[in-house]
Design a protein around this motif. Structure first.
Motif, PDB file in Angstrom:
ATOM      1  N   UNK A 383      30.226  75.359 -47.923  1.00 52.72           N
ATOM      2  CA  UNK A 383      29.121  74.611 -48.478  1.00 52.72           C
ATOM      3  C   UNK A 383      29.883  73.373 -49.384  1.00 52.72           C
ATOM      4  N   UNK A 384      31.195  73.920 -50.121  1.00 50.28           N
ATOM      5  CA  UNK A 384      31.806  73.005 -50.823  1.00 50.28           C
ATOM      6  C   UNK A 384      32.246  71.877 -49.804  1.00 50.28           C
ATOM      7  N   UNK A 385      32.674  72.188 -48.648  1.00 52.16           N
ATOM      8  CA  UNK A 385      33.393  71.165 -47.791  1.00 52.16           C
ATOM      9  C   UNK A 385      32.205  70.340 -47.259  1.00 52.16           C
ATOM     10  N   UNK A 386      31.123  70.668 -47.151  1.00 53.47           N
ATOM     11  CA  UNK A 386      30.009  69.800 -46.789  1.00 53.47           C
ATOM     12  C   UNK A 386      29.608  69.038 -47.966  1.00 53.47           C
ATOM     13  N   UNK A 387      29.358  69.495 -49.232  1.00 53.36           N
ATOM     14  CA  UNK A 387      28.996  68.777 -50.140  1.00 53.36           C
ATOM     15  C   UNK A 387      29.784  67.754 -50.711  1.00 53.36           C
ATOM     16  N   UNK A 388      31.057  68.027 -50.490  1.00 53.34           N
ATOM     17  CA  UNK A 388      32.281  67.199 -51.062  1.00 53.34           C
ATOM     18  C   UNK A 388      32.359  65.978 -49.944  1.00 53.34           C
ATOM     19  N   UNK A 389      32.076  66.194 -48.592  1.00 52.16           N
ATOM     20  CA  UNK A 389      31.915  65.173 -47.712  1.00 52.16           C
ATOM     21  C   UNK A 389      30.633  64.100 -47.885  1.00 52.16           C
ATOM     22  N   UNK A 390      29.811  64.783 -48.440  1.00 53.11           N
ATOM     23  CA  UNK A 390      28.407  63.875 -48.682  1.00 53.11           C
ATOM     24  C   UNK A 390      28.783  62.887 -49.788  1.00 53.11           C
ATOM     25  N   UNK A 391      29.582  63.234 -50.807  1.00 50.69           N
ATOM     26  CA  UNK A 391      29.777  62.291 -51.979  1.00 50.69           C
ATOM     27  C   UNK A 391      30.796  61.547 -51.557  1.00 50.69           C
ATOM     28  N   UNK A 392      31.887  62.019 -50.977  1.00 48.66           N
ATOM     29  CA  UNK A 392      32.989  61.239 -50.354  1.00 48.66           C
ATOM     30  C   UNK A 392      32.560  60.121 -49.711  1.00 48.66           C
ATOM     31  N   UNK A 393      31.740  60.454 -48.760  1.00 48.44           N
ATOM     32  CA  UNK A 393      31.193  59.271 -47.617  1.00 48.44           C
ATOM     33  C   UNK A 393      30.490  58.439 -48.237  1.00 48.44           C
ATOM     34  N   UNK A 394      29.736  58.832 -49.312  1.00 48.87           N
ATOM     35  CA  UNK A 394      28.873  57.863 -50.221  1.00 48.87           C
ATOM     36  C   UNK A 394      29.803  57.084 -50.654  1.00 48.87           C
ATOM     37  N   UNK A 395      30.740  57.365 -51.365  1.00 50.96           N
ATOM     38  CA  UNK A 395      31.731  56.477 -52.005  1.00 50.96           C
ATOM     39  C   UNK A 395      32.410  55.635 -51.106  1.00 50.96           C
ATOM     40  N   UNK A 396      32.876  56.153 -49.870  1.00 51.27           N
ATOM     41  CA  UNK A 396      33.517  55.313 -48.943  1.00 51.27           C
ATOM     42  C   UNK A 396      32.569  54.065 -48.402  1.00 51.27           C
ATOM     43  N   UNK A 397      31.465  54.324 -48.070  1.00 49.20           N
ATOM     44  CA  UNK A 397      30.562  53.418 -47.911  1.00 49.20           C
ATOM     45  C   UNK A 397      30.301  52.417 -48.958  1.00 49.20           C
TER      46      UNK A 397
END
Length: 619
Positions: A383-397
């Motif tokens: 869950x941490x992996x998935x949640x961190x992916x969401x916020x990091x991807x948002x920042x990347x975009x």
């Protein structure tokens, strides 16, 4: 397997999530579940107190195996990593002697750092003499403009030595964003020089020569989501600008090396590296590489400097050990464990040996290298992996939509965002919401550290940081820097203040508040005089005056403060600073009587201690 599972668990009926929630709600006795047990992370998402199999069933991160795209579980089927140690090179013969010695002590990756005016064929030959290049990872760090020359000389040396260039592997740290991030001037158009570096490395196919130094962000106080999101944008800028120049994505992606910091946020760091590989593979895939292998991230982990401390420095060993464990479990390619004394002196043989052995223990005694992605399937980590992916991807975009990493770094926006996070974290350290053991909590009262400081660790970039800057730079202050400055000021004053614990009344409360207050003032290096308890306030004040106390802290229960505090304040009569430990209900009434100094769990420890230093004449 299903039969075994049925046999093992047939006697235990399954418990549903609703049943767990009902039990938790009952135990909370009316306190809202969301308020009491939901953890809001610095990364911007919430973490629940427990997870179930149903929480990971729809996650994309659990669909692949180690070595399979998108590499969330690792870029290879094993978990062997290179144990790296870096050498600052002044004398090339001495550096070579040290390198050969390290190879006999378990090191499998060497890092060499030297100035560009030292790059000569003779020096490189001297440095690498006796080293079998095919059997050890060789990493080099020098000035930007020296990378092309270094690669040319290195290639020639390896050819002359008879090395198989196709088997030699390592990196040259060509970092185009060091200029705006650390030096304060713009990166501007770097693509032509980067192509020259790539061309110079043409005969060394396993050398990664384009660096994404995300550890610069980590060491400056960035949150994990920022380090990850910005690192992805950094790497994507390299891909975008160089493919626009006509290079293929395969030519570029296989040359990029990610150098991450790794902090003590144990499970989040495990998730970070898993997420980094996953998202990087997705980014590279958008460029249509000829092979999925081009999407494999080469990740090097370096233990963080931001949370290292000068006082109680051996606690740094605990920090770096959990950090190395996070990186190893997450399946990085190589790890550097910084010696515990790195922030205050040039590390000696003893501290370097311990740093090496911290990794070797994980391999040879704990066998961390024998299992690929052991965290896989953990409901929490997935869950941490998935949640961190969401916020990091948002920042990347967000970075991409704003023009990309180069544009934002040249405007100082990356630096400002990270520095803002560092300020927030410094405040958290000041108020003990983020604990640095031995510095802002449970300090060693008797330690003196001024004499052991042999170097300034706040900026080791050698970049002329005091020069006028075109753009803001990253702030390299560590989390403990202000506390250390405060305590060093106490040391240098030559007149250590004495803090006297006037303990009286309720036994449990006076002991608890005495311990709290001792730790509080110990953070400034004050001498603490604790006591078992006094029969009367007057006896306590008399003992404090006799001991030469500069500060008297009243430690009792809230109910008893109504009488004890005014009596103690009157008895002291200005002969010492008077402090009440706690935040009693009668606080406002006490303030009307002139008692204005209180310390409690809501206090800003740093600012409070700065105030006392000023009152006591400590600059």
């Amino acid at each position: 397997m299903s039969e075994l599972k049925e046999k093992l668990f047939s006697e235990f009926p399954p418990v549903t999530t609703d049943e767990w929630m009902a039990k938790i709600t009952a135990d909370l006795k009316g306190v809202p579940f969301e308020k009491k047990l939901i953890w809001k992370t610095n990364e911007g998402f919430e973490v629940k107190p427990f997870y179930r199999e149903e929480d990971i069933q729809d996650l994309k991160s659990i669909k692949s195996l180690p070595g399979e795209f998108p590499f969330v579980r690792g870029t290879k089927k094993d978990n062997n990593w290179d144990v790296r140690q870096d050498i600052e090179v002044e004398d090339f013969a001495a550096a070579n002697k040290k390198a050969l010695d390290l190879l006999n002590k378990g090191i499998t990756s060497l890092g060499f750092s030297f100035k560009k005016d030292k790059i000569t064929a003779e020096n490189i030959a001297l440095l690498l003499s006796g080293i079998v290049a095919e059997s050890v990872e060789l990493n080099f760090r020098t000035c930007l403009s020296g990378a092309t020359k270094l690669l040319g000389i290195l290639t020639s040396y390896l050819k002359a030595a008879g090395a198989d260039l196709s088997k030699c592997y390592g990196s040259v740290n060509y970092d185009v964003f060091k200029n705006p991030l650390l030096k304060g001037y713009k990166a501007e158009d770097w693509s032509d020089e980067a192509i020259e570096v790539l061309n110079a490395a043409a005969e060394l196919p396993k050398f990664r020569v384009l660096a994404v130094n995300a550890m610069l962000l980590n060491n400056s106080g960035a949150y994990i989501s920022q380090e990850l999101g910005y690192a992805l944008a950094w790497g994507n800028d390299l891909l975008a600008k160089l493919t626009e120049k006509g290079l293929s994505v395969d030519e570029v992606a296989k040359r990029i090396k990610f150098n991450f910091g790794v902090s003590s946020n144990y499970f989040m760091e495990i998730a970070k590296f898993r997420t980094a590989r996953w998202l990087w593979a997705q980014i590279v895939a958008q460029y249509n590489p000829a092979c999925d292998c081009s999407a494999k991230m080469d990740a090097h982990a370096i233990t963080s400097k931001w949370n290292m401390t000068i006082y109680d420095a051996h606690v740094n060993l605990l920090r770096t050990q959990t950090e190395a464990m996070s990186a190893a479990i997450a399946g990085v390619n190589s790890i550097t464990v910084l010696p515990f004394d790195d922030v205050y002196q040039n590390s000696d043989d003893f501290s370097e040996r311990i740093a090496r052995n911290q990794q070797l223990l994980l391999k040879e005694e704990c066998h961390f290298d024998k299992v690929a992605d052991p965290a896989a399937g953990s409901y929490y980590v997935e869950v941490l992996t998935s949640s961190l992916a969401d916020v990091a991807w948002k920042l990347f975009l967000e970075v991409e939509e704003a023009g990309g990493f180069t544009t934002l770094a040249d405007k100082g926006q990356i630096q400002n965002a990270v520095n803002a996070s560092a300020i927030a974290r410094q405040k958290a350290v000041a108020t003990r919401r983020e604990v640095l053991l031995g510095t802002n909590q449970f300090p060693n009262f008797t330690e003196v550290a001024g004499d052991k400081i042999k170097k300034n660790s706040e900026c080791g970039c050698g970049c002329g940081c005091g020069d006028e800057k075109a753009v803001p730079t990253l702030n390299n202050s560590r989390g403990s820097s202000e506390f250390e400055a405060l305590r060093l000021a106490t040391e240098k004053s030559g007149n250590t203040p004495k803090v006297f614990m006037l303990t009286i009344g309720n036994l449990a409360m006076r002991l608890a508040r005495s311990q709290f207050s001792s730790n509080f003032f110990g953070c400034a290096g004050y001498k603490v005089i604790d006591n078992l308890g006094f029969e009367t306030v007057e006896a306590g004040v008399e003992a404090a005056v006799k001991a030469g106390a500069n500060i008297v802290v009243l430690c009792s229960s809230d109910d008893e403060y109504v009488d004890f505090a005014p009596a103690a304040f009157k008895a002291i009569n200005g002969r010492a600073e008077f402090v009440v430990a706690g935040a009693p209900e009668c606080m406002e009434d006490l303030k009307t009587q002139g008692i204005t100094q209180f310390i409690n769990v809501r206090s800003n420890v740093l600012e409070t201690l700065k105030t006392f230093n000023a009152k006591l004449g400590i600059a």
